[in-house]
Enzyme design. Sequence first.
Site, PDB file in Angstrom:
ATOM      1  N   LYS A   1      67.881  68.425 -66.057  1.00 17.47           N
ATOM      2  CA  LYS A   1      67.981  66.935 -66.070  1.00 17.47           C
ATOM      3  C   LYS A   1      69.672  66.672 -64.956  1.00 17.47           C
ATOM      4  O   LYS A   1      69.591  66.335 -64.399  1.00 17.47           O
ATOM      5  CB  LYS A   1      68.403  65.474 -66.886  1.00 17.47           C
ATOM      6  CG  LYS A   1      68.953  64.364 -65.906  1.00 17.47           C
ATOM      7  CD  LYS A   1      68.671  62.588 -67.901  1.00 17.47           C
ATOM      8  CE  LYS A   1      69.625  63.569 -68.581  1.00 17.47           C
ATOM      9  NZ  LYS A   1      71.086  62.888 -68.786  1.00 17.47           N
ATOM     10  N   SER A   2      69.940  68.114 -65.756  1.00 16.34           N
ATOM     11  CA  SER A   2      71.814  67.920 -64.625  1.00 16.34           C
ATOM     12  C   SER A   2      70.866  69.029 -63.713  1.00 16.34           C
ATOM     13  O   SER A   2      72.045  68.416 -62.320  1.00 16.34           O
ATOM     14  CB  SER A   2      72.222  69.097 -65.317  1.00 16.34           C
ATOM     15  OG  SER A   2      72.931  68.946 -66.650  1.00 16.34           O
TER      16      SER A   2
ATOM     17  N   ARG B   1      71.423  67.097 -59.494  1.00 19.85           N
ATOM     18  CA  ARG B   1      72.230  68.286 -57.931  1.00 19.85           C
ATOM     19  C   ARG B   1      71.776  68.523 -57.209  1.00 19.85           C
ATOM     20  O   ARG B   1      71.805  68.809 -56.071  1.00 19.85           O
ATOM     21  CB  ARG B   1      72.660  69.135 -59.252  1.00 19.85           C
ATOM     22  CG  ARG B   1      73.882  68.551 -60.426  1.00 19.85           C
ATOM     23  CD  ARG B   1      74.543  70.188 -60.887  1.00 19.85           C
ATOM     24  NE  ARG B   1      75.702  69.738 -61.832  1.00 19.85           N
ATOM     25  CZ  ARG B   1      75.763  68.935 -63.263  1.00 19.85           C
ATOM     26  NH1 ARG B   1      74.768  68.372 -63.308  1.00 19.85           N
ATOM     27  NH2 ARG B   1      76.796  68.998 -63.378  1.00 19.85           N
TER      28      ARG B   1
ATOM     29  N   SER C   1      84.628  68.939 -68.970  1.00 22.21           N
ATOM     30  CA  SER C   1      83.508  67.589 -68.289  1.00 22.21           C
ATOM     31  C   SER C   1      82.894  68.026 -66.773  1.00 22.21           C
ATOM     32  O   SER C   1      83.670  68.961 -66.055  1.00 22.21           O
ATOM     33  CB  SER C   1      83.645  66.500 -67.875  1.00 22.21           C
ATOM     34  OG  SER C   1      82.548  65.660 -67.581  1.00 22.21           O
TER      35      SER C   1
ATOM     36  N   GLN D   1      80.924  66.813 -65.657  1.00 25.14           N
ATOM     37  CA  GLN D   1      80.670  65.653 -64.516  1.00 25.14           C
ATOM     38  C   GLN D   1      81.976  65.124 -64.323  1.00 25.14           C
ATOM     39  O   GLN D   1      81.526  64.991 -62.532  1.00 25.14           O
ATOM     40  CB  GLN D   1      80.505  64.631 -64.610  1.00 25.14           C
ATOM     41  CG  GLN D   1      78.865  64.330 -65.986  1.00 25.14           C
ATOM     42  CD  GLN D   1      78.180  63.337 -67.300  1.00 25.14           C
ATOM     43  OE1 GLN D   1      79.126  62.736 -67.317  1.00 25.14           O
ATOM     44  NE2 GLN D   1      77.058  62.966 -67.333  1.00 25.14           N
TER      45      GLN D   1
ATOM     46  N   ASP E   1      75.111  67.875 -76.149  1.00 26.03           N
ATOM     47  CA  ASP E   1      73.674  67.063 -75.959  1.00 26.03           C
ATOM     48  C   ASP E   1      72.644  67.101 -76.983  1.00 26.03           C
ATOM     49  O   ASP E   1      72.284  66.053 -77.647  1.00 26.03           O
ATOM     50  CB  ASP E   1      73.062  67.120 -74.624  1.00 26.03           C
ATOM     51  CG  ASP E   1      74.241  66.308 -73.173  1.00 26.03           C
ATOM     52  OD1 ASP E   1      74.888  66.049 -73.577  1.00 26.03           O
ATOM     53  OD2 ASP E   1      73.308  66.911 -72.936  1.00 26.03           O
TER      54      ASP E   1
ATOM     55  N   LYS F   1      79.158  59.542 -75.365  1.00 22.33           N
ATOM     56  CA  LYS F   1      77.957  59.443 -74.139  1.00 22.33           C
ATOM     57  C   LYS F   1      77.269  58.105 -74.120  1.00 22.33           C
ATOM     58  O   LYS F   1      77.679  57.211 -74.714  1.00 22.33           O
ATOM     59  CB  LYS F   1      77.135  60.273 -75.138  1.00 22.33           C
ATOM     60  CG  LYS F   1      77.386  62.196 -75.505  1.00 22.33           C
ATOM     61  CD  LYS F   1      78.048  62.855 -74.354  1.00 22.33           C
ATOM     62  CE  LYS F   1      78.769  63.819 -73.771  1.00 22.33           C
ATOM     63  NZ  LYS F   1      79.034  64.561 -73.034  1.00 22.33           N
TER      64      LYS F   1
ATOM     65  N   ARG G   1      77.566  58.926 -80.391  1.00 23.87           N
ATOM     66  CA  ARG G   1      76.230  59.793 -81.024  1.00 23.87           C
ATOM     67  C   ARG G   1      76.865  60.302 -82.454  1.00 23.87           C
ATOM     68  O   ARG G   1      76.392  60.396 -83.404  1.00 23.87           O
ATOM     69  CB  ARG G   1      75.530  60.745 -80.409  1.00 23.87           C
ATOM     70  CG  ARG G   1      75.076  60.488 -79.373  1.00 23.87           C
ATOM     71  CD  ARG G   1      74.359  61.719 -78.378  1.00 23.87           C
ATOM     72  NE  ARG G   1      73.530  60.843 -76.828  1.00 23.87           N
ATOM     73  CZ  ARG G   1      73.527  61.466 -76.065  1.00 23.87           C
ATOM     74  NH1 ARG G   1      73.974  62.400 -75.674  1.00 23.87           N
ATOM     75  NH2 ARG G   1      72.329  61.175 -75.146  1.00 23.87           N
TER      76      ARG G   1
ATOM     77  N   ARG H   1      68.364  60.219 -76.273  1.00 30.22           N
ATOM     78  CA  ARG H   1      68.681  61.725 -77.221  1.00 30.22           C
ATOM     79  C   ARG H   1      68.439  60.988 -78.976  1.00 30.22           C
ATOM     80  O   ARG H   1      68.148  61.793 -79.763  1.00 30.22           O
ATOM     81  CB  ARG H   1      69.983  62.266 -77.428  1.00 30.22           C
ATOM     82  CG  ARG H   1      69.652  62.768 -75.788  1.00 30.22           C
ATOM     83  CD  ARG H   1      71.160  64.149 -75.558  1.00 30.22           C
ATOM     84  NE  ARG H   1      70.829  64.300 -74.109  1.00 30.22           N
ATOM     85  CZ  ARG H   1      70.680  64.882 -73.405  1.00 30.22           C
ATOM     86  NH1 ARG H   1      68.718  65.743 -73.293  1.00 30.22           N
ATOM     87  NH2 ARG H   1      70.499  65.338 -72.422  1.00 30.22           N
TER      88      ARG H   1
HETATM   89  C1  S3P Z   1      75.486  66.701 -67.776  1.00 25.90           C
HETATM   90  C2  S3P Z   1      77.197  66.958 -68.153  1.00 25.90           C
HETATM   91  C3  S3P Z   1      77.620  66.528 -69.465  1.00 25.90           C
HETATM   92  C4  S3P Z   1      76.090  66.491 -70.417  1.00 25.90           C
HETATM   93  C5  S3P Z   1      75.490  65.471 -69.643  1.00 25.90           C
HETATM   94  C6  S3P Z   1      75.320  65.823 -68.546  1.00 25.90           C
HETATM   95  C7  S3P Z   1      75.774  66.557 -66.246  1.00 25.90           C
HETATM   96  O1  S3P Z   1      78.509  65.874 -70.146  1.00 25.90           O
HETATM   97  O2  S3P Z   1      76.965  65.482 -71.390  1.00 25.90           O
HETATM   98  O3  S3P Z   1      74.696  64.878 -70.511  1.00 25.90           O
HETATM   99  O4  S3P Z   1      74.578  67.469 -65.980  1.00 25.90           O
HETATM  100  O5  S3P Z   1      77.212  67.772 -65.594  1.00 25.90           O
HETATM  101  P1  S3P Z   1      79.821  66.507 -69.444  1.00 25.90           P
HETATM  102  O6  S3P Z   1      80.447  65.526 -67.992  1.00 25.90           O
HETATM  103  O7  S3P Z   1      80.418  65.914 -70.245  1.00 25.90           O
HETATM  104  O8  S3P Z   1      79.609  67.911 -69.461  1.00 25.90           O
END
Ligand code: S3P
Length: 437
Positions: A22-23, A27, A165, A167, A317, A344, A348, A398
């Site tokens: 997914k990540s 991107r 993080s 993100q 995760d 999240k 969770r 999840r």
């Molecule tokens: C992600 C980063 C993680 C992760 C999320 C996906 C990403 O969060 O938990 O499911 O694709 O950059 P963070 O922003 O807290 O790192």
Amino acid sequence: MDDVVVNPRGALRGSVRLPGDKSISHRALLLNTLASGPAHITGLLDSADVRATAAACRALGADIEVGLSGVTVRPPERLVEPADVVDCGNSGTSMRLLAGVVAAEPMHVVLTGDASLSRRPMGRIAHPLRALGAHIDGRDGGRLAPLSIRGPVQHALELDLPVASAQVKSAVLLAARRVGVTVGEPLQQGVGSRDHTERMLRRMGASLEGEGGRLRLEPVERLDPVDVDVPADLSSAAFFLVAASLVPGSEVLLHGVGVNPTRTGVLDALQAMGADIAVRPHPSPGEHAEPIADLVVRSSVLRGARIDGALALRCLDELPVLAVAAAFAEGETVIADAAELRVKESDRIARTAAGLRALGADVEERPDGLLLGGGLTAGQMDADGIAGARIDCTGDHRIAMAFAVAGLLRGPVHLAGADVSTSYPQFFADLEGLLGS
Ligand code: S3P
């Protein structure tokens, strides 16, 4: 949204072609939307979250063509201001990375999302993007979506982020792509958040120095398009790794899974618990590429472990399903340094504790994790006149998949509002395939 009931069904056997990471899928679409020419993506995850990102890229002017052999992204000459509000659905990655992408542009964009995303913290991106000179507003002073973003970012800066993080780090790098930036994040025992953005930017020719803790991005004049072959998602693999470890007689092969070291905490945690997982690496396809391996998991007797610090960060995760593993393991498991789990798609820590308690597990909820006594026995709960556990999965894919795994050991588990379309739409079908007839 359907409710699903899961019961013990015996061993899991066979192999699964898991959906794309997914990540990396987010991107591959977003970064190629900023590139100087078309790129081809294979193995892209087809899920609600990634569709939200694709729709946003189209709204920014990209042509995204889905063909039989993959997805082609043709970026616009320059990004266009979306005519409407951009809906990120349930996807935090879409909202935070998009905020960065558009903050670099002279345009106004409003990002919205579903009930779960509207509760998640956005101050963590509003602050650094404002520091770079973008105008960010939103509910509660910009701490909650919908977010209003007006670029462009004005000046290069040195920023220290208070939270590790990926993100947020990615949002900053993308927002500052024209002016450059130095960005630091807190490390846990030398380990930072996932580095998919850094790897892809480097493959696209960006000058990005440093690792984890501190990154320096030089102003980017152009980004070369990058063809991406998206590996299978280790976060989706985690459900089968735990299920096959716990259910006696299981053996499952998972093909071509991404094993980026910032993500492999779930393998280390399970191995520390005594899991039998063979990791067979593929040859590396090149510099800055994502490492890939086939994984073979066989059932074994699990024991409790301590999951904290860098290890917890590297499997954040996966902690709900690791907690399920711990509930059925022998001895105590401590999960700590994982307070981020509370922000999240749902809280969770609270949901996992409540669900495991409903199953009869010995579990203590802590501010930053869980204490699990272990020793939960497998079997049918209603055999003793107990109706089974009802798990609230609303808004959190999840939690639904983690407790589906629990139901394979100790059912019936009623998954209320089990929507897995955000990350793994075929999860229940793939599970069914491994359980046989
Ligand atoms: C992600 C980063 C993680 C992760 C999320 C996906 C990403 O969060 O938990 O499911 O694709 O950059 P963070 O922003 O807290 O790192």
